[in-house]
Design an enzyme around this catalytic site. Structure first.
Site, short mmCIF file in Angstrom:
data_model
loop_
_atom_site.label_atom_id
_atom_site.label_comp_id
_atom_site.label_asym_id
_atom_site.label_seq_id
_atom_site.Cartn_x
_atom_site.Cartn_y
_atom_site.Cartn_z
CE1 TYR A 1 -6.92 26.46 17.51
CE2 TYR A 1 -5.26 25.53 18.80
CZ TYR A 1 -6.17 26.61 18.70
OH TYR A 1 -6.37 27.57 19.40
CG ASN B 1 -17.06 31.08 18.60
OD1 ASN B 1 -18.11 31.17 18.66
ND2 ASN B 1 -16.60 30.34 19.84
CB CYS C 1 -13.22 28.39 20.54
SG CYS C 1 -14.19 28.62 18.82
CG HIS C 2 -13.19 27.09 26.50
ND1 HIS C 2 -14.46 27.48 26.07
CD2 HIS C 2 -13.17 26.21 27.41
CE1 HIS C 2 -15.29 26.66 26.69
NE2 HIS C 2 -14.64 25.98 27.52
CD GLU D 1 -15.47 23.45 29.69
OE1 GLU D 1 -14.79 22.61 29.09
OE2 GLU D 1 -16.19 24.29 29.34
#
Length: 162
Positions: free
Chosen positions: A99, A120, A128-129, A160
């Site tokens: 962040y 979002n 955003c993850h 991911e």
């Protein structure tokens, strides 16, 4: 962000089951209004062509984290939120940003970035993850600091390879 009090999903044009969660798609014929994380439950077949295309692309992403989305997202959010979402969309698959890193790039505070992430409207498509706390902690997710949504964030990051 989930079922209504009567147990009926809000007006989604499609709901796709994913591992441990669902993705609800709200759209009209031209633009995606929202893609929301929902608790596990029943799917809803696409009700229009754009919902079907959105589900098709979400299925591709769930099978291969490298999938690049090409969906017409309805402009939404404040100017600052849109700048945060643009920064987040630029984070490559398999990577995360803190962040604070995003806040520094935007000359703002990490808390403001977290609030923009929580607002979002396009789950997974605007990833955003991929935004985590400094020091490697998960941070919050979709305005939550616990519960099934953090499990979703963990799954997405593992999917991911982060």
């Amino acid at each position: 962000m989930g079922a209504t009090a009567a147990g009926v999903e809000p007006d989604y044009q499609a709901v796709l089951a994913a591992p441990g969660f669902r993705l609800g798609v709200r759209c009209d014929d031209d633009e995606i209004h929202r893609i929301a994380f929902l608790p596990p439950g029943a799917e809803v077949a696409p009700r229009n062509a754009l919902a079907a295309e959105t589900v098709r692309q979400l299925v591709l992403y769930l099978a291969d984290a490298e999938h690049l989305f090409g969906l017409p997202l309805r402009p939404s959010g404040t100017s600052f939120q849109r700048r945060v979402w643009q920064q987040i969309t630029a984070i490559p698959t398999h990577q995360t940003r803190a962040y604070g890193e995003i806040a520094k790039a935007l000359h703002n505070a990490p808390r403001a970035v977290g609030q923009a992430c929580g607002a979002n409207p396009f789950a997974v498509v605007v990833p955003c993850h991929r935004v985590v706390a400094s020091g490697g902690g998960l941070g919050g997710f979709a305005r939550q600091n616990g519960g099934f949504l953090l499990d979703v964030k963990r799954w997405l990051l593992a999917h991911e390879g982060c």
